[in-house]
Design an enzyme around this catalytic site. Structure first.
Site, mmCIF file in Angstrom:
data_model
loop_
_atom_site.group_PDB
_atom_site.id
_atom_site.type_symbol
_atom_site.label_atom_id
_atom_site.label_comp_id
_atom_site.label_asym_id
_atom_site.label_seq_id
_atom_site.Cartn_x
_atom_site.Cartn_y
_atom_site.Cartn_z
ATOM 1 N N LYS A 10 0.842 -1.204 0.000
ATOM 2 C CA LYS A 10 0.000 0.000 0.000
ATOM 3 C C LYS A 10 0.878 1.255 0.000
ATOM 4 O O LYS A 10 2.077 1.170 0.321
ATOM 5 C CB LYS A 10 -0.906 -0.018 1.236
ATOM 6 C CG LYS A 10 -0.127 -0.014 2.547
ATOM 7 C CD LYS A 10 -0.993 -0.465 3.710
ATOM 8 C CE LYS A 10 -0.224 -0.332 5.020
ATOM 9 N NZ LYS A 10 -0.959 -0.939 6.131
ATOM 10 N N HIS A 13 -6.160 -6.469 13.201
ATOM 11 C CA HIS A 13 -4.921 -5.689 13.179
ATOM 12 C C HIS A 13 -4.516 -5.302 14.596
ATOM 13 O O HIS A 13 -5.366 -4.966 15.418
ATOM 14 C CB HIS A 13 -5.125 -4.428 12.320
ATOM 15 C CG HIS A 13 -3.846 -3.772 11.890
ATOM 16 N ND1 HIS A 13 -2.753 -4.486 11.448
ATOM 17 C CD2 HIS A 13 -3.485 -2.469 11.827
ATOM 18 C CE1 HIS A 13 -1.781 -3.633 11.133
ATOM 19 N NE2 HIS A 13 -2.195 -2.411 11.354
ATOM 20 N N CYS A 50 13.888 24.373 2.438
ATOM 21 C CA CYS A 50 12.937 25.032 1.545
ATOM 22 C C CYS A 50 12.123 23.969 0.802
ATOM 23 O O CYS A 50 12.334 22.772 0.974
ATOM 24 C CB CYS A 50 13.667 25.893 0.519
ATOM 25 S SG CYS A 50 14.875 27.027 1.211
ATOM 26 N N MET A 51 11.212 24.416 -0.063
ATOM 27 C CA MET A 51 10.381 23.463 -0.792
ATOM 28 C C MET A 51 11.224 22.595 -1.731
ATOM 29 O O MET A 51 10.983 21.393 -1.873
ATOM 30 C CB MET A 51 9.309 24.210 -1.595
ATOM 31 C CG MET A 51 8.341 23.278 -2.313
ATOM 32 S SD MET A 51 7.140 24.162 -3.306
ATOM 33 C CE MET A 51 6.035 24.765 -2.060
#
Ligand code: PLP
Length: 383
Positions: free
Chosen positions: A35, A163, A321-322
Site C-alpha cells: 500500500k 490488526h 525550503c520546498m
C-alpha cells in the site's frame, strides 16, 4: 535525470522477503503490504520482486493501488485493507481484488456487484476489531456477520483478519494487550466455526508479530515495513537476537542527490527563510536540490539532520525550503560541485543513516519517512 532520486534495491527487498519466509512454518502464507506505493518504494516493481521472492499475496489500501498491480499483470491475490467508496466497487470486483468487510451495508454492495458482474462466488475477508479501534466487527458479532456474508449466496468468506495496535512495543502492558487481541480473534474464529461457517484464511500478524511471535502466525502473515528493511520499533535486530529469532533486514531505499552549488559564506551571513542560522565563522555552504516538496521535511532540520558526502556527515543549516536546502561543509572539505550527497539508505550507497534514524530524530517512524518521499522523486530500480 534529476540528481535527486530514490534508488530502490530490489535484491534487498527479495532478501528481506526470504528472511521473513525463513521465520514461517511451511505452509504459512505471506501477504506483503504494498500500500501507499509500497511505503514509497514503488508498488508495481516491489510487488513483482516480492512475488518472485515468495510472497503469496499482496495488500493494498485503495482500488487504484490494486488495479495498478493487475494492469502490470500481477495475478496473486490482492487484499484491500481499507474501505472504498460505493462507486469504486465495480472496479474492485472487475479486477478481482479481495475486500475486507465488516457490516451489512458494505457486504450487500459487494454481493450486488458480484452478481451483476457474474463473478460469484466472490471471496471477501471479514475484518475484526479486536482492539485497534479502526475498521472491523466486534468479536461478539463475528458469527452474525459471517452468516450475513454467506447468506448473500454471491459472496464467500475467504478469510478473517484483525490488526494489532501495540504489537511493536515490548512494554508488558502492550504485550498483554496483543495477547488479548489474539485471544479475542480466536474467539471470533471459533464462533464463526460454531455457526457452521469455514473461517477461511486466518490472519493476525503484522511485521512485529511476524518476526517476534510465531505462535500468532495462523494461516497467513501480513508484513509490511520489514519487507522494506526496517525493524518495527521495539522489535529491533538486537531484541530479535535475544529471543533467538534473528532476521537480517536491509534497507531497500537510498535517497540521494548531488551538490548543485558551493557558496563561500562570510562570518555573520545568514542562511534561508527566517534567517534561523548565521555563520559563526567563514565557511562553505553546499546547496542541495532537495526540499520538503520531495519529502525532505522541514522538521528534519529542526531535528539536526545531517547528510553524507564522501562518507562524512554534514549538517543541514537553516530551514529546509520546498525545493532546496543548504548544508555546511566548512572550509577545505574537498567537496566539489556535482558530488553525491546521501540523505539516508544503504551503507553501500554511502549512507550514514537509515530512514529509521531520520524518523527518530524527527519524532516519527520509518513508515512515514519513506512513504512521504513525493512522486517528484524518481524511483530508480536496481538489483
Ligand atoms: C499496513 C498494514 C499491515 C502491515 O503493517 P506493518 O507494520 O508494516 O507490518 C498489516 N495489516 C494491516 C491491516 C495494515 O493496515
Amino acid at each position: 535525470m534529476r540528481a535527486t532520486k530514490a534508488v530502490i534495491h530490489l535484491q534487498n527487498l527479495r532478501d528481506n522477503i526470504s528472511a521473513i519466509r525463513a521465520e514461517l512454518a511451511p505452509g504459512t502464507k505471506m501477504c506483503v503490504a504494498v500500500k501507499a506505493d509500497a511505503y514509497g518504494h514503488g508498488a508495481v516493481r516491489c510487488a513483482q520482486a516480492a512475488a518472485e521472492a515468495g510472497a503469496d499475496a499482496l495488500a493494498v489500501a485503495t482500488p487504484e493501488e490494486g488495479i495498478a498491480l493487475r494492469e502490470a499483470s500481477i495475478t496473486k491475490p490482492i487484499l484491500m485493507l481499507s474501505l472504498c467508496a460505493p462507486e469504486e466497487i465495480p472496479d474492485v470486483v472487475h479486477h478481482n481484488i479481495t475486500p475486507l468487510v465488516f457490516d451489512e451495508e458494505y457486504i450487500a454492495l459487494f454481493a450486488a456487484e458480484a452478481e451483476k458482474a457474474e463473478r460469484t462466488p466472490y471471496p471477501v475477508h471479514l475484518a475484526l476489531d479486536t482492539g485497534m479501534g479502526r475498521i472491523g466487527v466486534l468479536p461478539e458479532d463475528a458469527a452474525r456477520m459471517a452468516k450475513a456474508i454467506v447468506s448473500t449466496k454471491s459472496l464467500v468468506l475467504g478469510g478473517m483478519g484483525t490488526h494489532c495496535a501495540v504489537s511493536d512495543s515490548l512494554a508488558p502492558e502492550n504485550q498483554e494487550f496483543t495477547a488479548w487481541q489474539f485471544s479475542r480473534f480466536m474467539q471470533a474464529v471459533n464462533a464463526v466455526q460454531q455457526a457452521g461457517i469455514q473461517p477461511g484464511i486466518r490472519h493476525f500478524a503484522n511485521s512485529a508479530v511476524t518476526l517476534a511471535r510465531p505462535d500468532m502466525h495462523l494461516d497467513m502473515v501480513r508484513p509490511g515495513i520489514i519487507a522494506y528493511g526496517y525493524y518495527p520499533d521495539d522489535i529491533s535486530a538486537s531484541y530479535l537476537h535475544s529471543i533467538a529469532r534473528p532476521a537480517e533486514l536491509r534497507p531497500v531505499m537510498t535517497l540521494e542527490t548531488e551538490v548543485c552549488a558551493i557558496r563561500p559564506f562570510k562570518k555573520g551571513q545568514s542562511v534561508g527563510y527566517g534567517r534561523t542560522w548565521t555563520a559563526a565563522a567563514d565557511t562553505d555552504i553546499a546547496v542541495l536540490p532537495i526540499g520538503y516538496g520531495d519529502g525532505f521535511l522541514r522538521r528534519f532540520a529542526a531535528g539536526g539532520i545531517q547528510v553524507a558526502i564522501h562518507g562524512k556527515a554534514y549538517p543541514v543549516r537553516g530551514r529546509i525550503c520546498m525545493d532546496q536546502c543548504m548544508v555546511d561543509i566548512g572550509k577545505n572539505s574537498g567537496i566539489r560541485r556535482w558530488d553525491k550527497a546521501v540523505i539516508f539508505g544503504t551503507k553501500e550507497d554511502g549512507a550514514l543513516q537509515s530512514a529509521d534514524d531520520v524518523a527518530r530524530l524527527s519524532g516519527t517512524i520509518s513508515y512515514e519517512i519513506t512513504s512521504c518521499i513525493s512522486p517528484r522523486v524518481e524511483r530508480v530500480f536496481t538489483d
